[in-house]
Design a protein around this motif. Structure first.
Motif, PDB file in Angstrom:
ATOM      1  N   HIS A  21       0.519  -0.900   0.079  1.00  0.00           N
ATOM      2  CA  HIS A  21      -0.049  -0.340   0.557  1.00  0.00           C
ATOM      3  C   HIS A  21       1.062   1.525   0.121  1.00  0.00           C
ATOM      4  O   HIS A  21       1.484   1.614   1.461  1.00  0.00           O
ATOM      5  CB  HIS A  21      -0.922   0.440   1.167  1.00  0.00           C
ATOM      6  CG  HIS A  21      -1.563   1.653   0.997  1.00  0.00           C
ATOM      7  ND1 HIS A  21      -1.525   1.881   2.725  1.00  0.00           N
ATOM      8  CD2 HIS A  21      -1.824   1.894   0.549  1.00  0.00           C
ATOM      9  CE1 HIS A  21      -2.386   2.889   2.307  1.00  0.00           C
ATOM     10  NE2 HIS A  21      -3.402   3.078   1.040  1.00  0.00           N
ATOM     11  N   VAL A  22       0.404   2.114  -1.495  1.00  0.00           N
ATOM     12  CA  VAL A  22       1.255   3.435  -1.179  1.00  0.00           C
ATOM     13  C   VAL A  22       0.476   3.868  -1.393  1.00  0.00           C
ATOM     14  O   VAL A  22       0.219   4.188  -2.962  1.00  0.00           O
ATOM     15  CB  VAL A  22       2.256   3.487  -1.270  1.00  0.00           C
ATOM     16  CG1 VAL A  22       3.023   4.719  -2.019  1.00  0.00           C
ATOM     17  CG2 VAL A  22       3.733   2.782  -1.252  1.00  0.00           C
ATOM     18  N   PRO A  23      -0.358   4.846  -0.866  1.00  0.00           N
ATOM     19  CA  PRO A  23      -1.976   5.986  -1.806  1.00  0.00           C
ATOM     20  C   PRO A  23      -1.011   7.118  -2.706  1.00  0.00           C
ATOM     21  O   PRO A  23       0.217   7.192  -2.570  1.00  0.00           O
ATOM     22  CB  PRO A  23      -2.157   6.692  -0.339  1.00  0.00           C
ATOM     23  CG  PRO A  23      -1.495   6.406   0.593  1.00  0.00           C
ATOM     24  CD  PRO A  23      -0.283   5.510   0.346  1.00  0.00           C
ATOM     25  N   ALA A  51       3.441   7.198 -14.500  1.00  0.00           N
ATOM     26  CA  ALA A  51       4.914   8.285 -14.073  1.00  0.00           C
ATOM     27  C   ALA A  51       5.834   7.287 -13.608  1.00  0.00           C
ATOM     28  O   ALA A  51       6.867   7.746 -13.960  1.00  0.00           O
ATOM     29  CB  ALA A  51       4.362   8.753 -12.447  1.00  0.00           C
ATOM     30  N   LEU A  52       5.547   6.087 -13.273  1.00  0.00           N
ATOM     31  CA  LEU A  52       6.492   4.717 -12.777  1.00  0.00           C
ATOM     32  C   LEU A  52       7.173   4.371 -14.060  1.00  0.00           C
ATOM     33  O   LEU A  52       8.200   4.713 -13.354  1.00  0.00           O
ATOM     34  CB  LEU A  52       5.433   3.957 -12.197  1.00  0.00           C
ATOM     35  CG  LEU A  52       5.524   3.791 -10.578  1.00  0.00           C
ATOM     36  CD1 LEU A  52       4.594   3.092  -9.869  1.00  0.00           C
ATOM     37  CD2 LEU A  52       6.502   4.086  -9.715  1.00  0.00           C
ATOM     38  N   ASN A  53       6.712   4.311 -14.576  1.00  0.00           N
ATOM     39  CA  ASN A  53       7.266   3.810 -16.009  1.00  0.00           C
ATOM     40  C   ASN A  53       8.171   5.412 -16.627  1.00  0.00           C
ATOM     41  O   ASN A  53       9.283   5.194 -17.099  1.00  0.00           O
ATOM     42  CB  ASN A  53       5.932   3.184 -17.405  1.00  0.00           C
ATOM     43  CG  ASN A  53       5.498   2.095 -16.877  1.00  0.00           C
ATOM     44  OD1 ASN A  53       5.873   1.435 -16.772  1.00  0.00           O
ATOM     45  ND2 ASN A  53       4.357   1.930 -17.552  1.00  0.00           N
ATOM     46  N   GLN A  54       7.489   6.407 -16.937  1.00  0.00           N
ATOM     47  CA  GLN A  54       8.058   7.254 -16.816  1.00  0.00           C
ATOM     48  C   GLN A  54       9.837   8.003 -16.416  1.00  0.00           C
ATOM     49  O   GLN A  54      10.126   7.721 -16.870  1.00  0.00           O
ATOM     50  CB  GLN A  54       7.338   8.791 -16.920  1.00  0.00           C
ATOM     51  CG  GLN A  54       6.271   8.866 -18.222  1.00  0.00           C
ATOM     52  CD  GLN A  54       5.770  10.412 -18.716  1.00  0.00           C
ATOM     53  OE1 GLN A  54       5.703  11.039 -17.636  1.00  0.00           O
ATOM     54  NE2 GLN A  54       5.165  10.508 -18.899  1.00  0.00           N
ATOM     55  N   ALA A  55       9.500   7.208 -15.020  1.00  0.00           N
ATOM     56  CA  ALA A  55      11.051   7.116 -14.204  1.00  0.00           C
ATOM     57  C   ALA A  55      12.110   6.455 -14.051  1.00  0.00           C
ATOM     58  O   ALA A  55      12.661   6.166 -13.645  1.00  0.00           O
ATOM     59  CB  ALA A  55      10.056   7.146 -13.089  1.00  0.00           C
ATOM     60  N   GLU A  57       7.245  10.215  -2.980  1.00  0.00           N
ATOM     61  CA  GLU A  57       7.901  10.300  -2.307  1.00  0.00           C
ATOM     62  C   GLU A  57       8.597   9.009  -1.652  1.00  0.00           C
ATOM     63  O   GLU A  57       9.513   8.931  -1.508  1.00  0.00           O
ATOM     64  CB  GLU A  57       7.009  10.960  -0.835  1.00  0.00           C
ATOM     65  CG  GLU A  57       7.192  10.434   0.448  1.00  0.00           C
ATOM     66  CD  GLU A  57       6.212  10.401   2.138  1.00  0.00           C
ATOM     67  OE1 GLU A  57       6.873  11.069   3.345  1.00  0.00           O
ATOM     68  OE2 GLU A  57       5.525  10.829   1.850  1.00  0.00           O
ATOM     69  N   LEU A  58       7.734   7.958  -1.698  1.00  0.00           N
ATOM     70  CA  LEU A  58       7.963   6.582  -1.514  1.00  0.00           C
ATOM     71  C   LEU A  58       8.752   5.802  -2.235  1.00  0.00           C
ATOM     72  O   LEU A  58       8.949   3.999  -2.308  1.00  0.00           O
ATOM     73  CB  LEU A  58       6.244   5.777  -0.337  1.00  0.00           C
ATOM     74  CG  LEU A  58       6.083   6.400   0.878  1.00  0.00           C
ATOM     75  CD1 LEU A  58       5.110   6.207   1.287  1.00  0.00           C
ATOM     76  CD2 LEU A  58       7.440   6.202   1.618  1.00  0.00           C
ATOM     77  N   ALA A  59       8.447   5.769  -3.536  1.00  0.00           N
ATOM     78  CA  ALA A  59       8.160   5.496  -4.623  1.00  0.00           C
ATOM     79  C   ALA A  59       9.972   4.615  -4.920  1.00  0.00           C
ATOM     80  O   ALA A  59       9.840   3.545  -5.447  1.00  0.00           O
ATOM     81  CB  ALA A  59       8.719   6.384  -6.022  1.00  0.00           C
ATOM     82  N   GLY A  60      10.875   4.769  -3.984  1.00  0.00           N
ATOM     83  CA  GLY A  60      12.777   4.538  -3.937  1.00  0.00           C
ATOM     84  C   GLY A  60      11.804   2.743  -2.831  1.00  0.00           C
ATOM     85  O   GLY A  60      12.380   2.135  -3.490  1.00  0.00           O
ATOM     86  N   GLU A  61      10.675   2.569  -2.147  1.00  0.00           N
ATOM     87  CA  GLU A  61      10.347   1.277  -2.199  1.00  0.00           C
ATOM     88  C   GLU A  61       9.741   0.526  -2.913  1.00  0.00           C
ATOM     89  O   GLU A  61       9.774  -0.924  -2.509  1.00  0.00           O
ATOM     90  CB  GLU A  61       9.383   1.878  -0.676  1.00  0.00           C
ATOM     91  CG  GLU A  61       9.783   2.325   0.167  1.00  0.00           C
ATOM     92  CD  GLU A  61       8.689   2.670   1.623  1.00  0.00           C
ATOM     93  OE1 GLU A  61       8.440   1.928   1.583  1.00  0.00           O
ATOM     94  OE2 GLU A  61       9.603   3.594   2.591  1.00  0.00           O
TER      95      GLU A  61
END
Length: 110
Positions: free
Chosen positions: A39-41, A74-78, A47-51
């Motif tokens: 769970h990551v809202p 957002a994740l795929n672009q990063a 802020e928590l993407a590194g996890e």
């Protein structure tokens, strides 16, 4: 709105050991979620993407698919490999996949 740029997978295509990222709010999560989901809202994803692991496919879910599509984009672009779970937790529940709650009540999609 995201259909062309966001990969989508059906609920049945999410493997039992897949990394399932639930981006719903705390109250939605508490009402019912997949047993092994993380769970990551959405509001805290930056802020928590590194996890979130970058070395495996990430399956992203919300209630019906809108917020998870934003997260996948957002994740795929990063640099992650993420896909949106079609129909979100509503489709998950309707398909009969396992759910648990944090409330002590029967799990449900809030």
């Amino acid at each position: 709105m995201f259909a062309e740029s966001v990969p989508v997978v059906e609920v049945g295509s999410v493997p039992p050991d897949g990394y399932l990222l639930d981006v719903r709010e705390d109250d939605e999560w508490a009402a019912g979620h997949a047993p092994d989901a993380v769970h990551v809202p959405l509001s805290r994803l930056a802020e928590l993407a590194g996890e979130v692991p970058q070395d495996r496919q990430v399956y992203v879910v919300c209630r019906v698919g809108g917020r998870s599509a934003q997260a996948v984009q957002a994740l795929n672009q990063a640099g992650w490999q993420a896909a949106n779970v079609a129909g979100g937790m509503q489709a998950w529940a309707l398909s009969g996949r396992a759910m648990v709650s944090e409330t002590g009540e029967a799990p449900r999609v809030a």
